[in-house]
Every structure is written in structure tokens, then in C-alpha cells.
Design an enzyme around this catalytic site. Structure first.
Site, PDB file in Angstrom:
ATOM      1  N   GLY A  22       0.813  -1.219   0.000  1.00  0.00           N
ATOM      2  CA  GLY A  22       0.000   0.000   0.000  1.00  0.00           C
ATOM      3  C   GLY A  22       0.843   1.265   0.000  1.00  0.00           C
ATOM      4  N   ASN A  51      -5.803  -6.331  -2.305  1.00  0.00           N
ATOM      5  CA  ASN A  51      -4.811  -5.248  -2.431  1.00  0.00           C
ATOM      6  C   ASN A  51      -5.288  -4.169  -3.388  1.00  0.00           C
ATOM      7  OD1 ASN A  51      -2.161  -7.709  -2.718  1.00  0.00           O
ATOM      8  ND2 ASN A  51      -3.002  -6.793  -0.874  1.00  0.00           N
ATOM      9  N   ASN A 113       5.509  -5.576   8.991  1.00  0.00           N
ATOM     10  CA  ASN A 113       5.713  -6.338  10.222  1.00  0.00           C
ATOM     11  C   ASN A 113       6.966  -5.922  10.967  1.00  0.00           C
ATOM     12  OD1 ASN A 113       7.994  -8.484   9.649  1.00  0.00           O
ATOM     13  ND2 ASN A 113       6.772  -8.227   7.797  1.00  0.00           N
ATOM     14  N   ARG A 117      11.030  -4.859   9.990  1.00  0.00           N
ATOM     15  CA  ARG A 117      11.425  -3.492  10.323  1.00  0.00           C
ATOM     16  C   ARG A 117      12.678  -3.487  11.192  1.00  0.00           C
ATOM     17  NH1 ARG A 117       5.552  -2.081  10.564  1.00  0.00           N
ATOM     18  NH2 ARG A 117       5.321  -0.349   9.106  1.00  0.00           N
ATOM     19  N   CYS A 168      -6.537 -19.660  30.749  1.00  0.00           N
ATOM     20  CA  CYS A 168      -7.830 -20.017  31.335  1.00  0.00           C
ATOM     21  C   CYS A 168      -8.949 -19.108  30.824  1.00  0.00           C
ATOM     22  CB  CYS A 168      -7.756 -20.036  32.863  1.00  0.00           C
ATOM     23  SG  CYS A 168      -7.379 -18.445  33.569  1.00  0.00           S
TER      24      CYS A 168
END
Ligand SMILES: [Zn+2]
Lengths: 634, 323
Positions: A22, A51, A113, A117, A168
Site C-alpha cells: 500500500g 490489495n 511487520n 522493520r 484459562c
């Protein structure tokens, strides 16, 4: 600023772009228009339909092709005389080493991500090439400049760890829809269709003490003589009925909670579900396993609709049957994929049935898919704005206009009249373990934790290293590489299984380990401190890494803050990245923490004189960001 | 939630943005009709954004032929004479934009934007004009205001590394989400003429100098009978003289309109592509807000200057309308 296109700093620059998604599409276009003539672009992804609403260099006919290559070809059509080199590859590949990075004048990130990076940040530091980093989500975005020794590096401020939930909460006491999604996706789906050898907590709390774990396992296996309808219903009754019943017997749990309602198929279906069977034939038209759909066979069309409990139950049974009927070969190897229609249908239905049982509001498939797939919210306009800002910063970097570097936030709601808010970059954090040489501290039980735990949970997961090498003084404890000889490899494999204190060169309290990534050319030292006990819920790794503190920042004592005023502490990081791992750009969202804006140098630029007078504490409002939706689930 | 549902194809294509603004907004977008005039870099950026977003239709007006300057910030037209000769800017841009999203109808309207009558504008929900003279901006704004339905009107201009967006939503009601509640909000916008004739002394304190500088340039081009952007460094003395006159006539402190800024604005009038991307992005976002009725719209000017990097909203309206 006039005539940028003709500026030698731009014309002669060699630029590396990482990411052709993008932001990448917008950035490549704007760089080309701005007069850049030598651009290299790396992206490992191929083009997908989702995309196309913003990655405007791509068309329907390009679906499946390399993003980097198609982007290059598209831009060359309107700027045929410039040079664009595309790499359909992972930036973490060893080819992209320090020598590769050194040939560039500036690196521009349009990544999706944290891992990549951090990797690029280290290579930029090691090769001393300036980095302009960026991220967007929805209407929000951010551009930052990282120049070694001048401004903070990408990792100078700790990044928040992905959101996780106590086991839990997921297995016994869900209170939000997301808990039901995590249960459906990571436990039930994984149990039924994933790797049988994987540890799974699905029955952890529901099997009573009497039944052995072996028996509990068998519940999910389809018996040889068992019909598919029978099996599907048995699973339904077990997970939504029996298990809830077992959980209810533990009175302690429900003292301060609403008691869930066990759901059995005989109560949910008004008549025999076998007569409500879907029309599987609707799925026969295609051989593509990813297009098999329970919605299609039941005639449900709109993914925005919220199904009733009955509809969810039908989808659940139908999806289960379709997996066994149409995709049996994949069972045992499946992992959840947001683009797998049947998997999304199954997870949506299972999460909704569980939600109904616990009195949690139900959600549409569209919403459930977004939560389960960590789908990024993305629009073209924000990417365009961010790409423009990246180019402006890149030009400043090339012109070595260090006094005017800015990090810029793109906001949804104006703050002090600004939609685009520039902030002076910070100095490097002197205690950053990446760009300074400050050692880290690791608390660990050296008699219990294995070298493997250290490698997986700390070196890879926390330090983001790819090809680590671990040393204790001169002794090499572990290394990764293709060229290791057999003995060495066997040696390291053996070391992995040893607890730290029993390694050939024992690691105990007071030891200092050196961890190095040869590819990233990044080294850091870790002081080891022995500790006996760890809190299972709070410290599930059984280790605690620290020493990576934020540099103290001078705060001005005034109340010029905007946004959620409650949080005025300065310890946590500001401008926190929100991490979402998907196919696209996401990341930092400014959240409600203060950043101090330093003195903007007025002398160098007369045009700044009117705007730089209020030395402001900037606080960005995170209230309306809907961050919860984007958090990583597990 | 009235109206027909989105098709499967639309849901797949628009998935990521529906997650930002919702199905309802997407449906409204697909029924909106947009008119743009002045196919330079900033408008081209805007068109790309709005076509990707999935509006119903986009109509382009620009009968100029291709020049080197027109290509400088335009990524829709290949620099190949064989492709562009004999076609207008609007026609060339139309060919490319159609490709971006087959679900949007992109077309060209021939003729001069200022000659179109009220019934022409009636077909549109949004009108965006760029590279127009002061007089044309006023004229088209008035025409849009006379049409019985509400047309969202915008002007956008980029000079060197500076840009300006003007917004007129007339009487605008929108919903604003506050935590769990949704508030109805109302805004009253002044016309372009009303806004730019507000005495400078009555403007908000610390109003951006760019607003004032842009008005000086606008008046200068108008007085000299120039086309927009037809100005050069040779005109600086004339521009400075006009600035002095305007300030004196309004008893306004001249230092609020820095000579250095005016010099920048006259010495290079070509669009700086990163600024086009930023303005086109902000404008796209604003138009999406106006169509969907969601989110705080900009009232009523937006400025960006690459030198300081600030993107600023200014409310330039008479504080006591009707008085
Ligand atoms: Zn650092």
C-alpha cells in the site's frame, strides 16, 4: 525548494525501497515523479484481490504476480527513462547484507511487520545508511527518520509485545468475542484439522480428574465406523455441551461470573439436523479447495449478516462435514488462514456458538474474519499522504538538512488545528541495546531453562535475530549457518537440549553472553542472573529480559496536553506501534503518551519562526483508534 | 441499512476499506457522482484515490492539450507523443483512470467549466476545481450553491511546495461517534466569496501566513488578467506592492505576510509531486467523509507547506453570519 526534480541530490541518489504494498505503490510513484532516477525495490509478496483497492499500480490481471516487479513495470510506463530494479525476495535473505545496503544513499521502508522493520533497522545501522520508516492503519499514519548517531533508531523505544490472553480465559472464562475467536481458531480448529502432535489446551480444564488425557484425546478422533453426521454432532455436543457442563461443575469459577449455558445439538435444532443438510452439490462446480463453502451450501450470502445460533450451528456442522468430505487430505496439516473461506466459516460459527453459550454478543463472518485474521484497516488516501511525507523526508536526508528532519503523524482528528503534525526527532536512546552497546539483563533459572529456550524465546523472539551466534567468552555455544561441518552441527544440536548451567562452558548467575547476528552485523551482550521461580501467567517464558529502558526525557511542567489525560506517566513508550501481521502496511499508531518536542531550530529557517514558538507537549489521542481490533490475538 | 447490498465482487475488492468506514459508507460512495476540473498533479492524485475508493462516477473536465508542464506531476499519461497527440488532458487521464477500477464510470465532459449551467451541476454530488482563476472559483461555487440539492464544493491548488484546499459543504449535518454514542453535528460553511472577503483583521489570531499569501497571489493574477500560475519572479515587485496596498487598506500588519513566502510562491509555480500526493490524499479523505456523512469534515481551509511539514486546518468564516 524550487525545482526539486532537477536537484542533483535527487537525480544522483540511489534509493532502496523495502515493500511494494500500500505505501510502496504510492511511494514508488511519488519518487519517480519527484525526479528520482535509481530506485531499487524489494518485496516478497504476490498480488491479491484485496490489495487492489489501494495498491493502484496493480490490476485484476496481475493477481498472483510479484508486487515488486509489477510495480516497477507500471511506473516505468510513465517514467520510462529512469532505472528501477525489482527483487521478488525477502529482505531477510542473506543476499541483502551490509554490503548490499551500503550502495544506497537512503532506505525507505513501507513494511508490514515488526520483524522485517527491526531487521532493516539493524542493517541500516551497520551500513550507516539513513532510514525513513513509515506505517499506516486506517486514517492514521506516521513517518520517522532514523540517522545513526543523530536521531533515535527504530528500536530505541521498546515496541509493545503482541497481545496475548491467559490460557484459562480462553479455555474456561471468555468474556469477549475475541476470546471466543482465539478458542475457535487456535484450539478447536487446530485440534480438529491441524497437527495432532501439537500441544493443545482445548480440554485442559474440561477433562475431569478421572479421565486420563489419553481418553480426552480420543474424543476428537473420528471412529472408523462413525458416519460424518454422527461425528460432527458428537464434536458439537462435546465442545459446546459436555465441556461447558464439566466447567460448570467447578463452582469456584462462577462465583463472580455469569454461568455459561451448555448447548447440545438436540436442543438447538428444532428437528433432526440431517434433514437440514446443506446442498453440497453447490460446491461441486469447482475443484479449488479454497472455494468450498458451507455458506454456499446453506444458501447464506451476506457476510455482513449476524447469524442466529441455529444458523451458526448449521454452518458449524456443514463446515465440519465439508472438511471431511471435500478436503480430507489436508486434515492434520491445516493451519488457520484468513483467505480459506471454509476455515473462516468454521471459526466464525464455532466462536459464535461459544459466544452464545457465554452470553457474549454474536458477530458477522466479516467481523469475525477481521479479528481472526488480524486484518489491517487500510485506505489509499492515508498511504498517499504518508508516501508524500516519506519523499519530503528522504530529500532532506539526501540534502543533509539534519536540522529540519521531522517525524510526522497523520491524524484522524486535528490536534492544535493540525491534521499532519511534524515533531522533531529524538536523539538516540543511550540505553538502546541495538544502537548503543548497553548490555541487557536476563533473569532465568539456569538449572531449568535449556539453551533452546534461550535461542527461541529470547534471541529470536525478543531480539529479532535471524542467524544468531552465541558466545560465552571465547567459547562458541551455538551458531546457525549452512557451512557448519558435521561435528559442529551435532555439537550445537546437543547444546540446544542442555540446560544453561550444564553447557560445556556453563552459564550461571553472573555470566555474560555475547549474541551476534552475522547478517545484521549486530551484537549485544546479555548479563545472566539466576532466579528460581517465575510466575506462569505473567512470565510464561520462564525468563525475563530487561535493561532496555527508555532514556529519561525532560518533560515540561505544564498542562498542554490533548486527549486522554489520565495517563501522564512517561515510562512506557510513546508512539507505540500496533503490530498486525498481515499482507499489508500497518503499524505505528500514535497512542496517548507524551512526547516532548524539542527546540526547533529557528535560525536556519525563517519560515519556521511563526510556528515554532510554542514548545509543545504533544499527546496523540488513542481513544478513537479502535486499537483493540487490530491487536494480535496470540 | 436500506438500498441494495454490495455485490460479492465489491465486498472482496473493498474489504480493507469497508473495515475502516463500514458497508453503509461504501454503498453511499458507490452512488456518488463527482466532477473534477483541472487535470494537474493534485487533481490526478485525488482522482486516483476516489476511483480506488469506488465512487459511482467521475467526470473530468480539462480541454487543454498536453504540455511538458502538465506531465510533470501526472502519472496517468505516458510521455509518448504517439499516445498523447491530438487528445485533451481530460481524455488522456480518463483512459488511465478507467483501468484503476472497472466498477467506476469515468468520463470526459468537453467545454469550458465556467460556461456550464445549473442543470449541469445538478448531476453531481461533489465538485472539485483546480487551476482556476479567482473569478471562476467564485462563479462555480455560486452555481453549485444555487442548485436545489447540496453539492459539496472544493478547490485545490498546489504551488511549489505549498498547497491549499477550500471546502464548502453549505449546511452540513453529520454523525460523530463519541465513545458509544453517536452525536448529530451541524456545520455552516461560508461561500468562497464570503470567506475570502472576511477582513484580515477579523481572521483567527495566528492564522497561517499561507492563507494570506495565497490571497495576495490570487488578487495579483486577477488584476493582471493572468491565468492561474502564470506568474514569475519578475512579478515579485508587483506582488509586494499589492500586498502593501491590501494590508494598508485593511490596517493590517504587513509582517504577517512575509515577503520570503511570496517570493517562494512566485518563483516556482510548478507542483511538487509529494505535496500533490498529500493534498490529493487529504482531499480524497474529505470527499469520502462528505459523501458518507461520517467523521468530522474539514472546515473550511486546509494548508500544507513542505518547509515546516505542517498540515493545518483554518476556519475562515464570519463568526456572526447574518449580522
Ligand atoms: Zn536505538
Amino acid at each position: 525548494m524550487a525545482s526539486h526534480q532537477r536537484s542533483p541530490a535527487i537525480k544522483g541518489a540511489k534509493v532502496l525501497m523495502v515493500g511494494a504494498g500500500g505505501i510502496g505503490c504510492e511511494l514508488l510513484k511519488t519518487l519517480a515523479l519527484s525526479g528520482f532516477e535509481d530506485i531499487h525495490i524489494i518485496d516478497m509478496d504476490t498480488i491479491e484481490v484485496s490489495n487492489l483497492n489501494r495498491q493502484f499500480l496493480f490490476r485484476q490481471s496481475h493477481v498472483g504476480q510479484s508486487k515488486a516487479k509489477v510495480a516497477r513495470d507500471a511506473v516505468l510506463r510513465f517514467r520510462p527513462h529512469i532505472s528501477i530494479t525489482s527483487y521478488h525476495a525477502n529482505v531477510k535473505d542473506p543476499d541483502f547484507n551490509v554490503d548490499f545496503f551500503k550502495q544506497f544513499n537512503v532506505v525507505l521502508n513501507g513494511l508490514d511487520n515488526l520483524d522485517a522493520r527491526r531487521h532493516v533497522n539493524r542493517l541500516c545501522l551497520a551500513s550507516d545508511v539513513p532510514l525513513v520508516e513509515s506505517g499506516t492503519t486506517g486514517f492514521l499514519g506516521q513517518v520517522t527518520v532514523h540517522v545513526k548517531g543523530k536521531t533515535e533508531c527504530y528500536e530505541c523505544q521498546p515496541k509493545p509485545t503482541p497481545k496475548t490472553y491467559p490460557v484459562c480465559t480462553i479455555t474456561s472464562t471468555p468474556s469477549k468475542f475475541v476470546h471466543c475467536i482465539v478458542w475457535a481458531k487456535d484450539l478447536l480448529f487446530a485440534k480438529l484439522f491441524g497437527d495432532k502432535n501439537q500441544e493443545n489446551d482445548l480440554n485442559a480444564r474440561s477433562s475431569n480428574a478421572a479421565s486420563s488425557s489419553q481418553q480426552a484425546e480420543d474424543v476428537f478422533e473420528r471412529q472408523n465406523d462413525e458416519g460424518i453426521d454422527e461425528y460432527a454432532k458428537r464434536i458439537y455436543d462435546h465442545v459446546f455441551g459436555y465441556n461447558i457442563g464439566v466447567a460448570l461443575s467447578n463452582e469456584e469459577t462462577w462465583k463472580n461470573r455469569n454461568r455459561p449455558k451448555p448447548l447440545y445439538s438436540r436442543d438447538v435444532f428444532p428437528e433432526e439436523p440431517s434433514q437440514q443438510n446443506g446442498n453440497m452439490d453447490k460446491n461441486c462446480a469447482t475443484d479449488d479447495p479454497l472455494s468450498v463453502s458451507a455458506m454456499a451450501s446453506l444458501g447464506l450470502k451476506n457476510p455482513q449478516d449476524i447469524w442466529s445460533l441455529l444458523e451458526n450451528s448449521r454452518i458449524f456442522l456443514e463446515a465440519l462435514k465439508l472438511f471431511f468430505g471435500k478436503r480430507e487430505k489436508e486434515i492434520g496439516n491445516l493451519s488457520f488462514d484468513k483467505d480459506d473461506q471454509l476455515a473462516v466459516e468454521f471459526v466464525t460459527a464455532a466462536a459464535n456458538i461459544r459466544a452464545a453459550s457465554f452470553g457474549i454478543p454474536l458477530h458477522s463472518l466479516f467481523e469475525a474474519k477481521g479479528i481472526a485474521g488480524n486484518i489491517v484497516h487500510a485506505v489509499a488516501t492515508t498511504n498517499a499522504v504518508i508516501a508524500g511525507l516519506i519523499v519530503i523526508e528522504a530529500i532532506k536526508v539526501l540534502q543533509r538538512d539534519a536540522n529540519n528532519y521531522r517525524m510526522t503523524y497523520c491524524l484522524e482528528h486535528p490536534s492544535r488545528k493540525m491534521l499532519l503534525m511534524p515533531v522533531e526527532p529524538f536523539e538516540p536512546n543511550k540505553s538502546c541495546y541495538v544502537c548503543s552497546e548497553t548490555p541487557l539483563l536476563l533473569e532465568v533459572n539456569t538449572h531449568r531453562s535449556k539453551l533452546r529456550d534461550f535461542v527461541e524465546k529470547i534471541v529470536k523472539a525478543k531480539l529479532g535475530m535471524n542467524c544468531p551466534l552465541i558466545m560465552h567468552g571465547p567459547a562458541l555455544l551455538y551458531e546457525v549457518g549452512d557451512d557448519l561441518d558435521k561435528d559442529m552441527a551435532a555439537n550445537y544440536a546437543a547444546n540446544l537440549e542442555k540446560v544453561l548451567s550444564e553447557l560445556p562452558s556453563p552459564v550461571t548467575g553472573g555470566t555474560m553472553l555475547t549474541v551476534e547476528d552475522l547478517q545484521q552485523e549486530f551484537t549485544c551482550n546479555i548479563n545472566i542472573k539466576h532466579r528460581e521461580e517465575f510466575d506462569e501467567e505473567k512470565e510464561p517464558d520462564g525468563m525475563l529480559l530487561s535493561g532496555w529502558t527508555q532514556a529519561p526525557r525532560v518533560e515540561k511542567d505544564d498542562n498542554k496536553t490533548v486527549g486522554n489525560g489520565g495517563s501522564s506517566t512517561s515510562n512506557a513508550s510513546s508512539a507505540m506501534p500496533v503490530e498486525a501481521e498481515e499482507d499489508d502496511d500497518i503499524e505505528f499508531v500514535p497512542t496517548g503518551k507524551k512526547r516532548k518536542v524539542g527546540e526547533i531550530s529557528k535560525a536556519t529557517n525563517p519560515n519556521l519562526s511563526d510556528v515554532a514558538d510554542d514548545d509543545v507537549l504533544v499527546m496523540l489521542d488513542g481513544e478513537n483508534l479502535d486499537i483493540n481490533k487490530k491487536k494480535k490475538l496470540q | 441499512m436500506d438500498g441494495e447490498e454490495l455485490t460479492e465482487q465489491e465486498t472482496a475488492l473493498y474489504d480493507r476499506q469497508i473495515r475502516v468506514w463500514g458497508v453503509d459508507a461504501q454503498r453511499r460512495l458507490s452512488k456518488a457522482h463527482i466532477l473534477v476540473s483541472g487535470m494537474k498533479g493534485t487533481v490526478v492524485e485525488f482522482c486516483k484515490n476516489i476511483v480506488l475508493a469506488g465512487v459511482g462516477s467521475l467526470t473530468l473536465v480539462d480541454s487543454r492539450e498536453v504540455t511538458e508542464e502538465a506531465l510533470s506531476a501526472n502519472f496517468l499519461i505516458p510521455p509518448d507523443e504517439n499516445v498523447y497527440s491530438g487528445k485533451t488532458l481530460a481524455e488522456l487521464c480518463c483512459d488511465s483512470l478507467k483501468d484503476f477500477n472497472p466498477m467506476v464510470r469515468v468520463s470526459v465532459e468537453k467545454g469550458d467549466i465556467s460556461s456550464f449551467g445549473g442543470d449541469f451541476y445538478d448531476r453531481f454530488d461533489v465538485v472539485v476545481i483546480s487551476s482556476c482563476s479567482f473569478a471562476t472559483k467564485k462563479l462555480i461555487n455560486e452555481k453549485c450553491r444555487k442548485v436545489s440539492k447540496r453539492i459539496a464544493f472544493y478547490t485545490v491548488d498546489c504551488r511549489d511546495s505549498c498547497g491549499e484546499i477550500y471546502v464548502d459543504l453549505q449546511n452540513y449535518t453529520y454523525s460523530k461517534k463519541k465513545l458509544d454514542e453517536t452525536d448529530e453535528c451541524q456545520l455552516q460553511y461560508p461561500s468562497f466569496e464570503e470567506a475570502v472577503t472576511i477582513p484580515w483583521r477579523a481572521l483567527p489570531k495566528k492564522v497561517t501566513k499561507l492563507y494570506l499569501a495565497m490571497r495576495v497571489i490570487e488578487r495579483f493574477e486577477e488584476a493582471e488578467g493572468r491565468n492561474p500560475g502564470e506568474i514569475s519572479i519578475a512579478d515579485l515587485p508587483g506582488v509586494l506592492k499589492l500586498k502593501k496596498e491590501l494590508c494598508e487598506a485593511q490596517s493590517f500588519n504587513e509582517s504577517h505576510v512575509p515577503d520570503a513566502l511570496l517570493e517562494r510562491l512566485v518563483s516556482d509555480t510548478s507542483e511538487f509531486p509529494p505535496v500533490c500526493a498529500i493534498l490529493g490524499g487529504i482531499l480524497g479523505q474529505e470527499v469520502i467523509k462528505a459523501i458518507s456523512g461520517k467523521g468530522d469534515p474539514l472546515k473550511n481551509f486546509f494548508f500544507f507547506d513542505a518547509i515546516d511539514g505542517k498540515g493545518i486546518i483554518e476556519d475562515i468564516s464570519n463568526p456572526n453570519p447574518g449580522s
